[in-house]
Design an enzyme around this catalytic site. Structure first.
Site, PDB file in Angstrom:
ATOM      1  N   SER A  72       1.072  -1.186   0.053  1.00 14.63           N
ATOM      2  CA  SER A  72       0.086   0.477  -0.003  1.00 14.63           C
ATOM      3  C   SER A  72       0.553   1.643  -0.187  1.00 14.63           C
ATOM      4  O   SER A  72       1.871   1.383  -1.248  1.00 14.63           O
ATOM      5  CB  SER A  72      -1.405  -0.143   1.400  1.00 14.63           C
ATOM      6  OG  SER A  72      -1.644   0.912   0.909  1.00 14.63           O
TER       7      SER A  72
ATOM      8  N   ASP B  38      -9.884  -5.074  -4.585  1.00 17.37           N
ATOM      9  CA  ASP B  38      -9.397  -4.207  -3.862  1.00 17.37           C
ATOM     10  C   ASP B  38      -9.430  -2.575  -4.310  1.00 17.37           C
ATOM     11  O   ASP B  38      -9.596  -2.813  -5.672  1.00 17.37           O
ATOM     12  CB  ASP B  38      -7.512  -3.705  -4.260  1.00 17.37           C
ATOM     13  CG  ASP B  38      -6.383  -3.212  -3.674  1.00 17.37           C
ATOM     14  OD1 ASP B  38      -6.787  -2.440  -2.888  1.00 17.37           O
ATOM     15  OD2 ASP B  38      -5.713  -3.144  -3.629  1.00 17.37           O
TER      16      ASP B  38
ATOM     17  N   HIS C 231      -7.731  -5.839   0.011  1.00 21.18           N
ATOM     18  CA  HIS C 231      -6.678  -4.578  -0.060  1.00 21.18           C
ATOM     19  C   HIS C 231      -6.050  -5.447   0.956  1.00 21.18           C
ATOM     20  O   HIS C 231      -6.172  -5.564   2.515  1.00 21.18           O
ATOM     21  CB  HIS C 231      -6.961  -3.189   0.229  1.00 21.18           C
ATOM     22  CG  HIS C 231      -5.947  -2.437   0.410  1.00 21.18           C
ATOM     23  ND1 HIS C 231      -4.832  -2.061  -0.939  1.00 21.18           N
ATOM     24  CD2 HIS C 231      -4.808  -1.632   1.277  1.00 21.18           C
ATOM     25  CE1 HIS C 231      -4.187  -1.829  -0.109  1.00 21.18           C
ATOM     26  NE2 HIS C 231      -4.190  -0.727   0.358  1.00 21.18           N
TER      27      HIS C 231
END
Length: 306
Positions: free
Chosen positions: A162, A243, A275
Protein backbone atom coordinates in the site's frame (compact mmCIF):
# COMPACT_ATOMS: atom_id res chain seq x y z
CA UNK A 1 -10.27 26.08 29.33
CA UNK A 2 -11.87 26.58 25.92
CA UNK A 3 -14.73 24.21 25.04
CA UNK A 4 -13.94 21.41 22.60
CA UNK A 5 -15.22 22.13 19.11
CA UNK A 6 -16.54 18.86 17.68
CA UNK A 7 -17.43 20.32 14.30
CA UNK A 8 -15.81 18.17 11.61
CA UNK A 9 -13.80 19.99 8.96
CA UNK A 10 -12.60 17.00 6.91
CA UNK A 11 -13.02 13.24 7.10
CA UNK A 12 -10.82 10.75 5.28
CA UNK A 13 -10.43 6.99 5.17
CA UNK A 14 -8.10 6.81 8.20
CA UNK A 15 -8.68 9.99 10.18
CA UNK A 16 -11.02 12.88 10.92
CA UNK A 17 -10.05 16.56 11.19
CA UNK A 18 -12.00 18.82 13.56
CA UNK A 19 -12.45 22.54 13.05
CA UNK A 20 -10.31 23.30 16.12
CA UNK A 21 -7.38 21.46 14.52
CA UNK A 22 -7.64 18.14 16.39
CA UNK A 23 -7.05 14.99 14.38
CA UNK A 24 -8.69 11.72 15.34
CA UNK A 25 -7.28 8.54 13.85
CA UNK A 26 -9.73 5.69 13.36
CA UNK A 27 -7.20 2.93 14.04
CA UNK A 28 -4.87 2.41 16.98
CA UNK A 29 -1.44 0.93 16.37
CA UNK A 30 -0.39 -1.86 18.70
CA UNK A 31 3.29 -2.60 19.15
CA UNK A 32 5.07 -5.72 20.31
CA UNK A 33 8.73 -6.14 21.32
CA UNK A 34 11.02 -8.20 19.08
CA UNK A 35 10.96 -11.91 19.72
CA UNK A 36 12.50 -15.00 18.15
CA UNK A 37 10.41 -17.54 16.27
CA UNK A 38 11.12 -20.93 17.81
CA UNK A 39 9.54 -22.74 14.85
CA UNK A 40 11.35 -21.06 11.94
CA UNK A 41 14.47 -20.03 13.85
CA UNK A 42 14.15 -16.37 12.75
CA UNK A 43 15.71 -13.96 15.26
CA UNK A 44 14.73 -10.31 15.55
CA UNK A 45 15.93 -7.16 17.27
CA UNK A 46 15.37 -3.40 17.13
CA UNK A 47 17.99 -0.84 16.12
CA UNK A 48 18.11 2.95 16.16
CA UNK A 49 18.88 4.43 12.76
CA UNK A 50 19.03 8.01 13.99
CA UNK A 51 17.84 9.69 17.21
CA UNK A 52 16.47 12.94 15.76
CA UNK A 53 14.22 12.87 13.93
CA UNK A 54 13.62 9.42 15.34
CA UNK A 55 14.03 6.58 12.85
CA UNK A 56 14.40 2.94 13.87
CA UNK A 57 13.99 -0.52 12.41
CA UNK A 58 13.34 -4.13 13.32
CA UNK A 59 15.86 -6.54 11.83
CA UNK A 60 15.11 -10.21 11.17
CA UNK A 61 17.80 -12.85 10.70
CA UNK A 62 16.78 -16.28 9.35
CA UNK A 63 18.25 -19.49 10.70
CA UNK A 64 21.87 -19.65 9.59
CA UNK A 65 22.87 -23.00 8.09
CA UNK A 66 26.16 -21.89 6.51
CA UNK A 67 27.96 -18.95 8.20
CA UNK A 68 29.95 -18.32 5.01
CA UNK A 69 26.83 -17.84 2.88
CA UNK A 70 25.78 -14.26 2.21
CA UNK A 71 22.05 -13.55 2.30
CA UNK A 72 19.86 -11.15 0.30
CA UNK A 73 18.44 -8.16 2.17
CA UNK A 74 14.76 -7.22 2.13
CA UNK A 75 14.31 -3.55 2.97
CA UNK A 76 10.63 -3.47 3.98
CA UNK A 77 8.28 -0.48 4.32
CA UNK A 78 4.92 -1.03 5.99
CA UNK A 79 1.65 0.41 4.71
CA UNK A 80 -0.92 2.61 6.43
CA UNK A 81 -1.42 5.71 4.25
CA UNK A 82 1.56 7.42 5.93
CA UNK A 83 -0.52 7.97 9.07
CA UNK A 84 -1.03 4.56 10.73
CA UNK A 85 0.82 1.26 11.06
CA UNK A 86 4.17 0.27 12.52
CA UNK A 87 7.10 -2.02 11.83
CA UNK A 88 6.66 -3.04 15.46
CA UNK A 89 3.00 -4.07 15.21
CA UNK A 90 2.19 -7.77 15.66
CA UNK A 91 0.86 -8.14 12.10
CA UNK A 92 3.96 -6.65 10.48
CA UNK A 93 6.33 -8.42 12.84
CA UNK A 94 4.77 -11.76 11.93
CA UNK A 95 4.58 -10.90 8.22
CA UNK A 96 8.20 -9.81 7.86
CA UNK A 97 9.47 -12.62 10.08
CA UNK A 98 7.80 -15.15 7.82
CA UNK A 99 9.19 -13.41 4.73
CA UNK A 100 12.70 -13.64 6.20
CA UNK A 101 12.20 -17.37 6.77
CA UNK A 102 10.67 -18.15 3.36
CA UNK A 103 13.11 -16.02 1.35
CA UNK A 104 16.05 -16.92 3.62
CA UNK A 105 16.88 -13.23 3.70
CA UNK A 106 17.81 -10.62 6.25
CA UNK A 107 14.86 -8.24 6.57
CA UNK A 108 15.06 -4.63 7.72
CA UNK A 109 11.57 -3.32 8.55
CA UNK A 110 11.59 0.46 8.91
CA UNK A 111 9.76 2.48 11.58
CA UNK A 112 9.30 5.87 9.90
CA UNK A 113 7.53 9.05 11.01
CA UNK A 114 3.76 9.31 10.57
CA UNK A 115 1.23 12.09 10.04
CA UNK A 116 0.19 14.25 11.88
CA UNK A 117 3.19 14.33 14.21
CA UNK A 118 5.47 14.26 11.19
CA UNK A 119 3.67 15.14 7.95
CA UNK A 120 4.70 13.83 4.54
CA UNK A 121 7.45 13.92 3.22
CA UNK A 122 8.94 12.77 6.55
CA UNK A 123 8.23 9.13 5.70
CA UNK A 124 10.22 9.45 2.46
CA UNK A 125 13.17 11.12 4.16
CA UNK A 126 13.17 8.59 7.03
CA UNK A 127 13.15 5.70 4.56
CA UNK A 128 16.09 7.21 2.69
CA UNK A 129 18.01 7.67 5.96
CA UNK A 130 17.36 4.02 6.84
CA UNK A 131 18.51 2.75 3.45
CA UNK A 132 21.67 4.86 3.71
CA UNK A 133 22.25 3.27 7.13
CA UNK A 134 21.96 -0.19 5.60
CA UNK A 135 24.34 0.77 2.79
CA UNK A 136 26.90 1.97 5.35
CA UNK A 137 27.47 -1.72 6.21
CA UNK A 138 28.67 -2.61 2.69
CA UNK A 139 32.31 -2.26 3.78
CA UNK A 140 31.73 -4.71 6.64
CA UNK A 141 32.28 -2.24 9.47
CA UNK A 142 28.81 -0.84 10.11
CA UNK A 143 27.14 -0.69 13.55
CA UNK A 144 24.95 -3.79 13.03
CA UNK A 145 26.76 -7.15 13.18
CA UNK A 146 24.05 -9.13 11.35
CA UNK A 147 24.43 -6.94 8.27
CA UNK A 148 28.21 -6.92 8.49
CA UNK A 149 28.44 -10.71 8.72
CA UNK A 150 25.64 -12.01 6.52
CA UNK A 151 24.31 -9.39 4.07
CA UNK A 152 24.89 -9.65 0.33
CA UNK A 153 24.85 -6.01 -0.77
CA UNK A 154 24.52 -7.01 -4.43
CA UNK A 155 21.06 -8.37 -3.57
CA UNK A 156 19.07 -5.60 -1.92
CA UNK A 157 15.30 -5.80 -2.44
CA UNK A 158 13.05 -2.86 -1.61
CA UNK A 159 9.41 -3.73 -0.94
CA UNK A 160 6.25 -2.81 0.90
CA UNK A 161 2.47 -2.81 0.81
CA UNK A 162 0.00 0.00 0.00
CA UNK A 163 1.64 3.27 1.11
CA UNK A 164 4.80 1.25 1.74
CA UNK A 165 4.77 0.24 -1.93
CA UNK A 166 4.59 3.92 -2.87
CA UNK A 167 7.58 4.57 -0.60
CA UNK A 168 9.41 1.62 -2.18
CA UNK A 169 9.02 2.98 -5.71
CA UNK A 170 10.07 6.48 -4.73
CA UNK A 171 13.02 5.18 -2.74
CA UNK A 172 14.22 3.05 -5.65
CA UNK A 173 13.97 6.06 -7.97
CA UNK A 174 16.05 8.06 -5.49
CA UNK A 175 18.72 5.35 -5.47
CA UNK A 176 18.74 5.45 -9.27
CA UNK A 177 19.25 9.20 -9.19
CA UNK A 178 21.69 9.50 -6.25
CA UNK A 179 23.35 6.07 -6.06
CA UNK A 180 24.50 4.26 -2.96
CA UNK A 181 28.15 3.12 -3.10
CA UNK A 182 28.63 -0.59 -2.54
CA UNK A 183 24.93 -1.43 -2.91
CA UNK A 184 22.93 -2.88 -5.81
CA UNK A 185 19.14 -2.95 -5.88
CA UNK A 186 18.18 -6.35 -7.29
CA UNK A 187 14.42 -5.86 -7.29
CA UNK A 188 11.40 -3.89 -6.10
CA UNK A 189 8.24 -5.50 -4.71
CA UNK A 190 4.97 -3.54 -4.69
CA UNK A 191 2.04 -5.13 -2.84
CA UNK A 192 -1.32 -3.48 -3.64
CA UNK A 193 0.43 -0.17 -4.35
CA UNK A 194 -1.05 3.20 -3.51
CA UNK A 195 -0.71 5.84 -6.21
CA UNK A 196 -3.04 8.37 -7.83
CA UNK A 197 -6.47 7.66 -9.25
CA UNK A 198 -8.94 7.31 -6.36
CA UNK A 199 -10.21 10.76 -5.40
CA UNK A 200 -10.83 9.98 -1.72
CA UNK A 201 -7.31 8.66 -1.16
CA UNK A 202 -5.71 11.28 -3.40
CA UNK A 203 -7.23 14.04 -1.26
CA UNK A 204 -6.15 12.28 1.94
CA UNK A 205 -2.56 12.10 0.66
CA UNK A 206 -2.55 15.78 -0.30
CA UNK A 207 -3.84 16.70 3.17
CA UNK A 208 -1.03 14.78 4.88
CA UNK A 209 1.49 16.56 2.62
CA UNK A 210 1.10 20.34 3.16
CA UNK A 211 3.75 21.24 0.56
CA UNK A 212 2.36 18.91 -2.11
CA UNK A 213 2.47 19.56 -5.84
CA UNK A 214 -1.19 18.73 -6.43
CA UNK A 215 -2.52 15.68 -8.22
CA UNK A 216 0.55 15.65 -10.49
CA UNK A 217 2.95 15.49 -7.55
CA UNK A 218 5.63 12.92 -8.53
CA UNK A 219 5.18 11.09 -5.22
CA UNK A 220 1.54 10.54 -6.08
CA UNK A 221 1.80 10.15 -9.86
CA UNK A 222 5.27 9.04 -10.97
CA UNK A 223 6.42 10.85 -14.13
CA UNK A 224 7.74 8.86 -17.09
CA UNK A 225 11.34 9.84 -16.41
CA UNK A 226 11.19 8.36 -12.91
CA UNK A 227 10.52 4.87 -14.25
CA UNK A 228 13.69 5.14 -16.31
CA UNK A 229 15.64 5.80 -13.11
CA UNK A 230 14.68 2.51 -11.45
CA UNK A 231 18.06 0.93 -10.64
CA UNK A 232 16.97 -2.72 -10.84
CA UNK A 233 16.09 -5.20 -13.55
CA UNK A 234 13.05 -6.74 -11.86
CA UNK A 235 9.78 -5.50 -10.37
CA UNK A 236 7.08 -7.67 -8.81
CA UNK A 237 3.56 -6.24 -8.40
CA UNK A 238 0.77 -7.88 -6.41
CA UNK A 239 -2.86 -7.14 -7.26
CA UNK A 240 -6.06 -8.15 -5.46
CA UNK A 241 -9.11 -8.21 -7.68
CA UNK A 242 -11.40 -6.60 -5.07
CA UNK A 243 -8.86 -4.01 -3.93
CA UNK A 244 -10.12 -0.40 -4.05
CA UNK A 245 -6.62 0.54 -5.29
CA UNK A 246 -6.58 -2.09 -8.07
CA UNK A 247 -7.02 0.50 -10.84
CA UNK A 248 -4.28 2.73 -9.45
CA UNK A 249 -1.89 -0.21 -9.45
CA UNK A 250 -2.86 -1.06 -13.02
CA UNK A 251 -2.11 2.50 -14.15
CA UNK A 252 1.30 2.25 -12.49
CA UNK A 253 1.96 -1.02 -14.29
CA UNK A 254 0.83 0.42 -17.64
CA UNK A 255 3.09 3.46 -17.23
CA UNK A 256 6.00 1.21 -16.24
CA UNK A 257 5.49 -0.90 -19.38
CA UNK A 258 5.42 2.19 -21.61
CA UNK A 259 8.55 3.66 -20.03
CA UNK A 260 12.16 3.28 -21.12
CA UNK A 261 13.05 1.26 -18.03
CA UNK A 262 13.48 -2.01 -19.93
CA UNK A 263 13.36 -4.44 -17.01
CA UNK A 264 11.23 -7.50 -16.30
CA UNK A 265 7.82 -7.09 -14.61
CA UNK A 266 6.04 -9.94 -12.87
CA UNK A 267 2.43 -9.67 -11.74
CA UNK A 268 0.58 -11.83 -9.22
CA UNK A 269 -3.18 -11.31 -9.06
CA UNK A 270 -5.63 -12.95 -6.66
CA UNK A 271 -9.34 -13.15 -7.35
CA UNK A 272 -11.83 -12.53 -4.57
CA UNK A 273 -9.29 -10.80 -2.31
CA UNK A 274 -9.26 -7.28 -0.86
CA UNK A 275 -6.60 -4.71 -0.09
CA UNK A 276 -3.46 -5.78 1.78
CA UNK A 277 -3.82 -9.43 2.59
CA UNK A 278 -0.34 -10.77 2.98
CA UNK A 279 1.33 -12.73 0.22
CA UNK A 280 4.20 -14.78 1.57
CA UNK A 281 5.23 -17.51 -0.83
CA UNK A 282 5.48 -15.51 -4.06
CA UNK A 283 7.26 -12.64 -2.32
CA UNK A 284 9.95 -14.96 -1.00
CA UNK A 285 10.48 -16.86 -4.26
CA UNK A 286 10.92 -13.54 -6.10
CA UNK A 287 13.85 -12.67 -3.83
CA UNK A 288 15.49 -16.05 -4.38
CA UNK A 289 15.04 -16.08 -8.17
CA UNK A 290 17.98 -15.13 -10.41
CA UNK A 291 20.08 -14.22 -7.43
CA UNK A 292 22.69 -12.02 -9.10
CA UNK A 293 20.56 -10.20 -11.68
CA UNK A 294 20.50 -6.50 -10.83
CA UNK A 295 21.04 -4.58 -14.08
CA UNK A 296 18.09 -3.71 -16.39
CA UNK A 297 18.05 -5.47 -19.74
CA UNK A 298 16.69 -3.37 -22.64
CA UNK A 299 15.09 -6.43 -24.23
CA UNK A 300 13.16 -7.86 -21.26
CA UNK A 301 9.65 -6.87 -20.30
CA UNK A 302 7.90 -9.97 -19.01
CA UNK A 303 4.38 -10.15 -17.61
CA UNK A 304 3.41 -13.28 -15.71
CA UNK A 305 0.02 -14.08 -14.20
CA UNK A 306 0.37 -16.70 -11.48
Amino acid sequence: MEPINNEVLNEFRFFRVYKDGRIQKFYDTQKTPPFNDLITGVQSKDVIIQPEPAVSARIFLPKIHDPTQKLPVLFFLHGGAFCIGSAFSPIYHNHVSRLAAEAHAIAVSVEYGLFPERPVPACYEDSWAALQWVAAHATGDGPESWLNEYADFDRIFIGGDSGGANLSHNLAVRVGSSRLPGVKIAGVVLVHPFFWGLEEDDQMFLYTYPENGGLQDPKLRPPAEDFGRLPCGRVLIFFAADDHLREAGQMYYDDLKKSEWGGSVEVVEHEGECHVFHLFKQFGSFINQNKKQSTPSPHKNKLEHL
